[in-house]
Motif scaffolding. Structure first.
Motif, mmCIF file in Angstrom:
data_model
loop_
_atom_site.group_PDB
_atom_site.id
_atom_site.type_symbol
_atom_site.label_atom_id
_atom_site.label_comp_id
_atom_site.label_asym_id
_atom_site.label_seq_id
_atom_site.Cartn_x
_atom_site.Cartn_y
_atom_site.Cartn_z
ATOM 1 N N ARG A 1 -2.667 5.610 -2.709
ATOM 2 C CA ARG A 1 -2.975 5.942 -1.695
ATOM 3 C C ARG A 1 -4.904 5.805 -1.586
ATOM 4 O O ARG A 1 -5.151 5.487 0.192
ATOM 5 C CB ARG A 1 -2.078 6.906 -1.318
ATOM 6 N N ASP A 2 -5.137 7.181 -1.864
ATOM 7 C CA ASP A 2 -6.323 6.975 -1.571
ATOM 8 C C ASP A 2 -7.120 5.876 -0.781
ATOM 9 O O ASP A 2 -8.430 5.609 -0.502
ATOM 10 C CB ASP A 2 -7.548 8.151 -2.629
ATOM 11 N N LEU A 3 -7.548 4.263 -2.421
ATOM 12 C CA LEU A 3 -8.239 3.767 -2.129
ATOM 13 C C LEU A 3 -7.515 2.935 -0.775
ATOM 14 O O LEU A 3 -8.338 2.326 -0.677
ATOM 15 C CB LEU A 3 -8.230 2.987 -3.230
ATOM 16 N N VAL A 4 -6.556 2.773 -0.822
ATOM 17 C CA VAL A 4 -5.932 1.876 0.124
ATOM 18 C C VAL A 4 -6.833 2.374 1.773
ATOM 19 O O VAL A 4 -6.869 2.050 3.016
ATOM 20 C CB VAL A 4 -4.009 1.626 0.828
ATOM 21 N N ARG A 5 -6.557 3.675 1.807
ATOM 22 C CA ARG A 5 -7.471 4.622 3.525
ATOM 23 C C ARG A 5 -8.887 4.243 3.182
ATOM 24 O O ARG A 5 -9.208 4.092 3.869
ATOM 25 C CB ARG A 5 -7.078 5.767 2.938
ATOM 26 N N ARG A 6 -9.464 4.204 1.481
ATOM 27 C CA ARG A 6 -10.546 3.440 1.781
ATOM 28 C C ARG A 6 -10.475 2.687 2.085
ATOM 29 O O ARG A 6 -11.551 2.135 3.193
ATOM 30 C CB ARG A 6 -11.581 4.067 0.261
ATOM 31 N N VAL A 7 -10.240 1.537 1.312
ATOM 32 C CA VAL A 7 -10.408 0.156 1.918
ATOM 33 C C VAL A 7 -10.266 0.017 3.473
ATOM 34 O O VAL A 7 -10.966 -1.039 4.326
ATOM 35 C CB VAL A 7 -10.069 -0.360 1.441
#
Length: 95
Positions: free
Chosen positions: A52-58
């Motif tokens: 979820r954090d990586l999707v948000r960052r992308v």
């Protein structure tokens, strides 16, 4: 005859109980599998949080210009136009 049947039944129950507790796919193996299952669930939840954090960052890297600028400044040492840059020579600093 009854005594022999009684002891035979007890022997059968003891063997059955021992195999159920200690044998392959017994209660102890079941407990170990439950512990492994709990550990895998915790690992899965941690990976889902990280995802979820990586999707948000992308998404922010694709859409949020302020975030892109902040990342560029931090990782690439970029500065905005007309910014003053102060450089300090560490060799000349006295204690």
């Amino acid at each position: 005859m009854r005594v022999l049947l009684f002891y035979g039944l007890w022997l059968f129950l003891l063997v059955f109980a021992g195999r159920t507790l200690l044998g392959p796919d017994g209660f102890l193996d079941y407990q170990a599998l439950l512990e492994q299952h709990r550990a895998l669930i915790q690992e899965k939840e941690a990976l889902e949080r990280e995802n979820r954090d990586l999707v948000r960052r992308v998404w922010r890297l694709q859409e949020d210009w302020a975030y892109i600028e902040a990342v560029a400044r931090e990782q690439l040492s970029m500065v905005p136009p007309n910014a003053l840059i102060y450089r300090f020579d560490e060799a000349q600093v006295s204690p």
